[in-house]
Design an enzyme around this catalytic site. Structure first.
Site: not given
Ligand code: B3K
Ligand code: ZN
Length: 885
Positions: A266, A302
């Site tokens: 990600a 993230e």
């Protein structure tokens, strides 16, 4: 594809940028085959730089036009060299408009702007922005962004970029546009754009300060029913960062987008995180417990980057661990806290340490060994490593171990107070930790600068007459490429002492106040002794509790002592560790016995210890499962001077078989007792039960008894979740039932048909076959011709090719070299398509010099063959280092 001589970038060559950017205004006219990008950038000369050339990096760009301060530049006004654009002696204040043309449909590297299932996505870390426009694409150049996206309304109804949506509207010819504004200064690697046919799950969420924010999870049509868990994970992440670190979401809107073609897990683009579908999509039908846990941790990771990475970023790419090590540590703590129990925390810790040992320790001992803050690279993408990430996280954890939770928090607060909005270094982080706590941590810096896994040797001595225990600790760190000499580290060694009943003894160190049951000893010299007094009986030492430092502990403990720790240690991690050490000892001996043809046997004491763990229902199922899982083949290989993969596999299979046979009754009981009740829930408790039950099943399947195969077949059909279904199928296939039992082949077929339209599940289907002990090269080659296989999709390539080369040691290292031939063919093909993914595949050969001579020779041939091809910079760096180390 380039084949110019490799140039190495050195950390110490850092110089400040000659020009800084205050703002960039981007316009994209999207078209799959020819996208026009217009970038207007406001630049100012950096007073700290003595240079006046304006350098704009570029890669694979078609330059259409350059306008500087209102004047269109002629070819002689600038220099195009190695893809970059240089304007010699530019004025101090520059407004620059650059128009470029790019071709997303031709972009197979998945860096810059590319297509996935007809939708547009970007990936800019580390140096992908230069594939979009000419720009000072380096992390210490931070600017505010406005982005206008124009596209065909029909094929691209959704247009997303960083920050806030400020305007939308119609354009002629069925086109439309959206304008985004990101008020936070950011480096170009955090830029993102997404456009296409997507749908979202959205929610309004109230922050601690009372502000309402919009949260969105964007996916392709048909996947909305797989977004609930990602949304939950995002909300948990936001709450956790508020509570644990006082860090709040700074935007009004936070978006996650899932894409099925993605090089890694990600990406933390400001306000617009882009994820591999693997770390977003879940429902009980398609995702396993492990998937659920991974999604939670990657969503957290993230999101946490919003502060540790985005608000405070890296000065240069050598500082990568500043954001990655710290953010991994944060996501580890997040997942641990969410389990809500001490044993849950221990489970998480054990899993993390297992990864570190299995992947990072070998890296630290191989040709790619590098410090947490590397000193040089040829291709930065090769340095998104387990050393930078996982060892980096251990380094951050050690601050917390040394300073305590409160001290660590003070350090974090000071770090943000000093550096919010800046691009900084690992030393800045260290200084914040030190200053906030009034401590001199200069020696600690060696964890950033020295590569290699330190060995800590422990010798203990009990003096009955004095009632004292002396622990002598000494350290040394092996040589690594380019680093012959090492200096002592500051190593926190957590220790406890157990009495005969298994209770913790109060620890008192002469000259220090108070007692505790776990002491953090600070080893700073090559060798030091520590004494505990008031010890009335000879204790059993529990050393390096909770794995307090990323080191290899060398401490001779008898089987009896290890058994004592396994049954009683209050430190869950060390209970597990004792079991692993008992098993490893035997696995190494068994491997040697296989090699010499000596008879194989397993002692009763060991079987009894395993029985005790297996039947100890006071212990959480998850902990029992971890304790009863044998060290992996890779872990056993780590302990051998010369790696003989076939012997290792035979030894491990023998041991599994022996444990299955002699604990058959107990395994069966565990299987029955750990069935979960009610609808599927991915909680740590239920997941732990499923893990133990499925481990029991896999042990039982090693016994040649069709009753157990029938249990597995029934479980496969009755399962209401992917965890149980996949476990049943995997165990059957890995136990070799594909040949003996026609139903198993049918099950594989059934699974494929059932999930044909679920790409992530088909990845599992490939990978469970690729990692099977029964999968020889022919099986793999046949799977490569399956219509569902494509080397172009990284997830698919990883599931089959990496599954085999990285995770099927004995078959990959087949004595006829067939695995190596397969590896080199695919590496060469993949390198032409996607250098980043290819370079990861190249790393399968890291350890080649440690294999038995016959394999070493074949591996060397394969490596030399690859090195003679035209290779990308990424792969060339890895192959070069692997051959020359
Ligand atoms: N920062 C990204 C990794 C980018 C990798 C570039 N090759 C994901 C992460 O660590 O969160
Ligand atoms: Zn990260």
């Amino acid at each position: 594809m380039t084949d110019t001589p490799s140039s190495t970038v050195y950390r110490l060559d850092y110089t400040v940028p000659a020009f800084l950017v205050s703002h960039i205004d981007l316009t994209f006219d999207l078209d799959p085959s020819a996208t026009q990008v217009s970038a207007t950038t406001t630049l100012h000369h950096n007073p700290e730089s003595g240079l006046h050339d304006l350098i704009l990096y570029g890669e694979a760009l078609e330059l259409v036009r350059v306008v500087m301060n209102g004047k269109t530049l002629d070819k002689q006004d600038y220099i195009l060299e190695n893809g970059n654009l240089r304007i010699p002696g530019a004025p101090d204040d520059v407004t620059l408009t650059i128009d470029t043309l790019i071709h997303p449909d031709k972009n197979t590297s998945l860096m810059g702007l590319y297509l996935s299932n007809g939708n547009f996505f970007t990936q800019c870390e580390a140096e992908g922005f230069r594939k979009i426009t000419y720009y000072p694409d380096r992390p210490d150049v931070m600017a505010t962004y406005t982005v206008t996206i124009k596209a065909d309304r029909q094929s691209c109804p959704v247009l997303l970029s960083n920050g806030n949506l400020v305007e939308t509207g119609e354009l002629p010819d069925g086109r439309h546009y959206a304008k985004w504004d990101d008020p936070f200064r950011k480096p170009s690697y955090l830029f993102a754009l997404v456009a296409g046919k997507l749908v979202c799950r959205e929610e309004t969420f109230r922050l601690a300060d009372g502000r309402d924010v919009l949260l969105q999870v964007w996916v392709e049509q048909g996947n909305l029913d797989k977004t609930a868990h990602a949304m939950e994970s995002l909300k948990h992440s936001i709450r956790w960062d508020e509570t644990r670190f006082g860090l709040e979401l700074d935007l009004d809107r936070f978006m996650i987008v899932a894409v099925s073609d993605f090089n890694m897990g990600a990406m933390e683009n400001k306000g617009l995180n882009i994820f591999n579908t693997r770390y977003v999509l879940a429902n009980p039908r398609i995702a396993t417990d492990v998937d659920y846990a991974n999604i939670e941790s990657v969503v957290g990771h993230e999101y946490f980057h919003n502060w540790t990475g985005d608000r405070v970023t890296c000065r240069d790419w050598f500082q990568l661990s500043l954001k990655e090590g710290l953010t991994v540590f944060r996501d580890q703590e997040f997942s641990a806290d969410l389990t809500g129990s001490d044993s849950g925390r221990a489970v998480k810790r054990i899993e993390d340490v297992r990864t570190l040992r299995q992947l990072q320790f070998p890296e630290d001992a191989g040709p790619m060994a590098h410090p947490v803050r590397p000193d040089s690279y040829q291709e930065i993408n090769n340095f998104y490593t387990v050393t930078v990430y996982e060892k980096g996280a251990e380094v951050v954890r050690m601050y917390q171990t040394l300073l305590g939770r409160d001290g660590f928090r003070k350090g974090m607060d000071l770090y943000f107070k000093r550096h919010d909005g800046q691009a900084v270094t690992c030393n800045d982080f260290l200084a914040a930790m030190a200053d906030a706590n009034g401590r001199d941590l200069s020696q600690f810096e060696r964890w950033y600068s020295q590569a290699g896994t330190p060995r800590v040797k422990l010798e203990s001595h009990y003096d009955a007459a004095a009632g004292a225990v002396t622990l002598k600790l000494s350290q040394h760190c092996p040589e690594t490429p380019g680093q012959a000499e090492k200096h002592p580290f500051l190593i926190p060694v957590a220790v406890g002492l157990l009495d005969r009943q298994g209770n913790d003894m109060p620890l008192h160190q002469p000259g220090k106040d108070g007692t505790q049951t776990t002491a953090i000893l600070e080893l700073t010299q090559e060798s030091q002794t520590f004494t505990f007094t008031g010890i009335t009986e000879k204790p059993v030492v529990s050393a390096l509790r909770n794995f307090s430092a990323p080191v290899i502990l060398e401490y001779d403990q008898s089987d009896d002592e290890l058994l004592h720790l396994l049954s009683h240690d209050s430190d869950h991690f060390n209970r597990w560790e004792a079991g692993q050490r008992l098993a490893s000892r035997r696995l190494v001996a068994l491997t040697k016995a296989v090699q010499t043809g000596a008879p194989l046997s397993l002692d009763d004491a060991f079987i009894d210890a395993y029985r005790t763990v297996l039947t100890d229902t006071r212990l959480d199922a998850a902990l029992r499962e971890l304790a009863l899982t044998l060290p992996s083949e890779m872990m056993i290989a780590e302990r051998m001077d010369e790696i003989d993969p076939q012997a290792i596999r035979s030894a491990r299979q023998y041991m599994r078989g022996a444990l299955a046979k002699r604990l058959e009754k107990e395994w069966l009981a565990a299987l029955e007792a750990n069935r979960t009740e009610g609808a599927y829930r991915p909680t740590p408790q239920d997941a732990g039960k499923r893990a133990l039950k499925n481990l029991a099943l896999s042990y039982l399947l090693t016994l040649d008894d069709t009753r157990y195969a029938q249990i597995a077949i029934d479980q496969y059909h009755q399962a209401d979740n992917m965890t149980d279904r996949l476990a049943a199928l995997t165990s059957l296939v890995h136990a070799g039932y594909t040949t003996g039992l026609p139903e198993t082949k049918a099950l594989l077929e059934h699974f494929y048909r059932e999930f044909e339209n679920e790409a992530l599940v088909i990845d599992k289907w490939f990978s469970l076959q690729a990692t099977s002990p029964c999968a020889d090269i022919q099986t793999i080659r046949t799977l490569m011709t399956h219509p569902a296989f494509t080397i172009r999709n990284p997830n698919r390539a990883r599931s089959l090719i990496f599954g085999f080369c990285h995770n099927n040691m004995a078959q990959f290292h087949a004595t006829d070299g067939s695995g190596y031939a397969f590896w080199s063919e695919n590496l060469i093909e993949l390198d032409k398509i996607n250098p980043q993914v290819a370079a990861r595949l190249a790393r399968c050969m890291d350890q080649w010099k440690r294999y038995i001579p016959s394999l070493r020779e074949l591996a060397g041939d394969a490596l030399r063959h690859v090195s003679q091809q035209t290779l990308s910079r990424d792969t060339r760096e890895i192959i070069g280092k692997t051959l020359s180390a």
